[in-house]
Structure formats: structure tokens, C-alpha cells
Design an enzyme around this catalytic site. Structure first.
Site, PDB file in Angstrom:
ATOM      1  N   ARG A  71      81.694 115.219  13.813  1.00  0.00           N
ATOM      2  CA  ARG A  71      80.892 116.441  13.865  1.00  0.00           C
ATOM      3  C   ARG A  71      81.217 117.313  15.075  1.00  0.00           C
ATOM      4  O   ARG A  71      81.349 116.799  16.192  1.00  0.00           O
ATOM      5  CB  ARG A  71      79.406 116.073  13.891  1.00  0.00           C
ATOM      6  CG  ARG A  71      78.971 115.437  12.588  1.00  0.00           C
ATOM      7  CD  ARG A  71      77.509 115.021  12.576  1.00  0.00           C
ATOM      8  NE  ARG A  71      77.079 114.692  11.213  1.00  0.00           N
ATOM      9  CZ  ARG A  71      77.268 113.498  10.632  1.00  0.00           C
ATOM     10  NH1 ARG A  71      77.860 112.510  11.281  1.00  0.00           N
ATOM     11  NH2 ARG A  71      76.872 113.306   9.387  1.00  0.00           N
ATOM     12  N   HIS A 114      89.135 108.236   5.757  1.00  0.00           N
ATOM     13  CA  HIS A 114      87.742 107.829   5.549  1.00  0.00           C
ATOM     14  C   HIS A 114      87.691 106.630   4.607  1.00  0.00           C
ATOM     15  O   HIS A 114      87.111 106.694   3.514  1.00  0.00           O
ATOM     16  CB  HIS A 114      86.940 109.002   4.988  1.00  0.00           C
ATOM     17  CG  HIS A 114      85.471 108.919   5.259  1.00  0.00           C
ATOM     18  ND1 HIS A 114      84.723 107.801   4.950  1.00  0.00           N
ATOM     19  CD2 HIS A 114      84.613 109.815   5.805  1.00  0.00           C
ATOM     20  CE1 HIS A 114      83.460 108.033   5.287  1.00  0.00           C
ATOM     21  NE2 HIS A 114      83.366 109.235   5.822  1.00  0.00           N
ATOM     22  N   ASP A 130      75.648 103.955  11.042  1.00  0.00           N
ATOM     23  CA  ASP A 130      76.467 105.169  10.959  1.00  0.00           C
ATOM     24  C   ASP A 130      76.780 105.474  12.411  1.00  0.00           C
ATOM     25  O   ASP A 130      76.137 106.321  13.035  1.00  0.00           O
ATOM     26  CB  ASP A 130      75.703 106.301  10.269  1.00  0.00           C
ATOM     27  CG  ASP A 130      76.602 107.509  10.050  1.00  0.00           C
ATOM     28  OD1 ASP A 130      77.797 107.431  10.435  1.00  0.00           O
ATOM     29  OD2 ASP A 130      76.125 108.527   9.518  1.00  0.00           O
ATOM     30  N   GLU A 177      86.577 104.088  10.199  1.00  0.00           N
ATOM     31  CA  GLU A 177      87.391 105.285  10.400  1.00  0.00           C
ATOM     32  C   GLU A 177      87.892 105.348  11.846  1.00  0.00           C
ATOM     33  O   GLU A 177      87.117 105.637  12.754  1.00  0.00           O
ATOM     34  CB  GLU A 177      86.555 106.534  10.099  1.00  0.00           C
ATOM     35  CG  GLU A 177      85.821 106.493   8.762  1.00  0.00           C
ATOM     36  CD  GLU A 177      84.568 107.368   8.783  1.00  0.00           C
ATOM     37  OE1 GLU A 177      84.660 108.563   9.105  1.00  0.00           O
ATOM     38  OE2 GLU A 177      83.474 106.846   8.486  1.00  0.00           O
TER      39      GLU A 177
HETATM   40  C1  BGC Z   1      79.791 109.959   9.098  1.00  0.00           C
HETATM   41  C2  BGC Z   1      78.520 110.000   8.289  1.00  0.00           C
HETATM   42  C3  BGC Z   1      78.711 110.865   7.083  1.00  0.00           C
HETATM   43  C4  BGC Z   1      79.868 110.328   6.290  1.00  0.00           C
HETATM   44  C5  BGC Z   1      80.165 111.189   5.116  1.00  0.00           C
HETATM   45  C6  BGC Z   1      80.895 109.439   8.228  1.00  0.00           C
HETATM   46  O1  BGC Z   1      82.104 109.508   8.939  1.00  0.00           O
HETATM   47  O2  BGC Z   1      79.657 109.146  10.232  1.00  0.00           O
HETATM   48  O3  BGC Z   1      77.470 110.493   9.078  1.00  0.00           O
HETATM   49  O4  BGC Z   1      77.550 110.891   6.296  1.00  0.00           O
HETATM   50  O5  BGC Z   1      81.024 110.252   7.090  1.00  0.00           O
HETATM   51  O6  BGC Z   1      80.969 110.529   4.237  1.00  0.00           O
END
Ligand code: BGC
Length: 323
Positions: A64, A159, A227, A289
């Protein structure tokens, strides 16, 4: 949509598709010798379009960016937001939304794309190349190379969502992470800038920890499941930053990278998502990730993910299967 598959001499294979440069399959034999796909994959491109990020390429910036705002050399930039005022995973036109040009290069799968600044709102027009290579010792290496015609940010990741078992959730699997600290996050999951020690908390994966026990402890002590942004300890490039193991099937995947972060995400709600394994259930997979610290330009001490004009930069992550 095109799909590319590479198989080695040990019945291990990988597939990747041009939509989102997505890692569709990592087939690893179990104790019975039967290869199973350990990636959380979907049966159609429609499903991939409806549900973003599943095993897709993430860029230009993983994680983010607070208010979609950052400065490079004193110049402030605002990029498109896609989560309130936050820019998540490269924003609404990130790498995962692109249809990549795919080809084989020898035994590697190569995806290439030119992305204009006007398209994803980041400074600089960039040329990006993503390569998937499977070795004969069962290691997948994914590399991300970019070159831009202006200073920009580059912090890509894969991801990946794993489930090493033949079952529907990851509860029997264990995880080890080479991290003494994790990032404190605001309510909107942007970093506060503070790093917190994992000691005596359910964040501690320095010794292998069962994922179900961890999830239960997180719920009880922290109020939510994982998370989290783990800050990886200084390490040799050859030492895994994390290892996921499924004692029942005998499969394990060790992740190596010189990146300084591993995001760990155990999604609670996968309701209504169709996976190749079946209908989505809580904790059907675990996202791991490898990347650099998120929101870097906005926090002192977070380092730099600058891609200077005209320079070519490559980041790699590898995933070694044992079975
Ligand atoms: C984030 C999560 C997000 C997700 C979306 C992750 O890398 O940490 O907060 O909801 O990605 O797929």
C-alpha cells in the site's frame, strides 16, 4: 489468453498465463508420487478477472502507498488509488490487470509489456519483463526486470497463494519465517513506520509453527488472522527467508530472495470464489509475497525502491520444492 507449461525430469511442472502474468500451476508430487497443483488457481479467465491478485504478478509497487502519494527527488506524485485513498498493489491498472506478451525462451516462460505512464499513472514509461524458470532440482525462479524513461518506483512481487496439501485448507501445514520483526499497521493497513518484535506473540514464526494454531492465537490475542508484513532479517541470498511444509503430503516449498519483506496473508473470506480445488473456503491458501518494504518513500529508514531513469533493475524470488 495463452498458457505456457514447463515440466522437468522429476514430474514437477509449472504453468503461467498471459492474463496478469499469473502463476497458474506448480505441480509437485506427494508421497504417492502423484503431482498436485499447490497454487490456488482458478478454472477460467473470467474468474481471474472477477477476483484480483490470485497468484498474479504485482507491480509497479507491492503493498500500500499512503494516499497514493510519494516524492522522488523532491517532486511529489499522486498515483491512482484503488482502496479508498490508498494505492494497493500498483493501483487499478497494476501488472495483474495487464495481458502480457508471452513466449518461451529456451525452458523459461517470458512475459513482456510496455506500460505507459498515462496508463497506470506512475511516473515514467516502463518496459517490464517477467521470467518463470523451472530447474531440474525443482526450483522455480521468477525474475522481474524493468527499465524506465524517468525516475519511478519498482517493487514487484508474485502474489502466490499456496496450499501444499491435497485437502481444502492449510491448517495442517507449518510455516517458518526468518523474521524478528513485523510492521505495525494503521486501521487501513498502511504502515505506521514502526517495526515491532515478534517475541512472545503469535507473529513469531522463527521456529516452524502450525498455521492453524497461529490463526487461532492471532484471533484470540490480536483479533484478526494474518495479513502481516514481516521484516526479513539480514541473510545470505542462499538461505530461505521462509519455508512452508505439509507433513501429511510430504511437500515443502522454501522461498529464497534478497528482498527484505515477506507478506503473509491468510484470507478468511473466499466465499463465492471458484477455484480449481473447488468452492472457496476460509484459509484455503496462504499468500507468501516476497518484496521490499511497502510505502518506502513515505517512511524514513524503509530504504529505497527507486528505479532511476535509464537503469535496468532485476528482482528475483525463487521457490524450491522438496517432496
Ligand atoms: C495484502 C492484503 C490484501 C491482499 C489482496 C495482500 O498482499 O496484504 O491486505 O487484501 O493482498 O489480495
Amino acid at each position: 489468453m495463452q498458457k505456457f507449461t514447463v515440466t522437468n525430469d522429476h514430474d514437477v511442472s509449472i504453468s503461467a498465463i498471459t492474463l496478469g502474468a499469473t502463476w497458474k500451476a506448480f505441480n509437485i508430487p506427494g508421497k504417492d508420487g502423484k503431482p498436485e497443483n499447490v497454487m490456488l488457481s482458478m478454472p477460467s479467465s473470467d474468474e481471474y478477472m472477477k477476483n484480483q491478485y490470485f497468484c498474479q504478478a504485482i507491480g509497479r509497487t507491492a503493498g500500500r502507498i499512503t494516499k497514493g502519494t510519494f516524492s522522488i527527488n523532491g517532486q511529489e506524485y499522486h498515483v491512482d488509488a484503488n482502496e479508498g485513498t490508498t494505492t494497493l498493489h500498483g493501483g487499478p491498472h497494476g501488472f495483474n490487470t495487464q495481458i502480457w506478451n508471452g513466449a518461451f525462451d529456451g525452458d523459461s516462460i517470458v512475459f513482456e509489456k510496455h506500460i505507459d505512464s498515462s496508463e497506470d499513472s506512475f511516473p515514467g514509461n516502463i518496459d517490464v519483463k517477467i521470467t518463470y524458470t523451472l530447474s531440474d532440482d525443482n526450483e522455480v525462479t521468477i525474475s522481474y526486470t524493468a527499465k524506465s524513461d524517468a525516475d519511478t518506483l519498482f517493487n514487484p512481487t508474485q502474489h502466490a497463494y499456496f496450499n501444499l496439501s491435497d485437502g481444502q485448507n492449510v491448517y495442517g501445514q507449518s510455516l517458518q519465517i526468518n523474521a524478528d520483526k513485523y510492521l505495525e499497521l494503521n486501521k487501513d493497513k498502511t504502515p505506521t513506520g514502526k517495526m515491532v518484535a515478534v517475541d512472545d506473540t503469535p507473529y513469531d514464526f522463527r521456529d516452524p509453527q502450525n498455521i492453524k494454531l497461529g490463526i487461532d492465537d492471532m484471533k484470540a490475542e490480536v483479533g484478526h488472522t494474518y495479513d502481516e508484513v514481516y521484516v526479513i532479517n539480514d541473510h545470505n541470498d542462499d538461505d530461505p527467508i521462509a519455508t512452508l511444509t505439509d507433513p501429511e503430503s510430504g511437500r515443502s516449498v522454501a522461498i529464497k530472495s534478497n528482498r527484505n519483506v515477506l507478506v503473509v496473508f491468510t484470507p478468511d473470506d473466499l466465499d463465492g470464489v471458484k477455484f480449481d480445488r473447488g468452492a472457496g473456503v476460509p484459509h484455503m491458501g496462504i499468500a507468501l509475497e516476497a518484496q521490499n518494504l511497502p510505502d518506502t518513500p513515505n517512511h524514513e529508514g524503509f530504504g529505497s525502491v527507486l528505479l532511476p531513469k535509464g537503469e535496468e533493475k532485476t528482482y528475483s524470488i525463487s521457490y524450491k520444492a522438496t517432496f
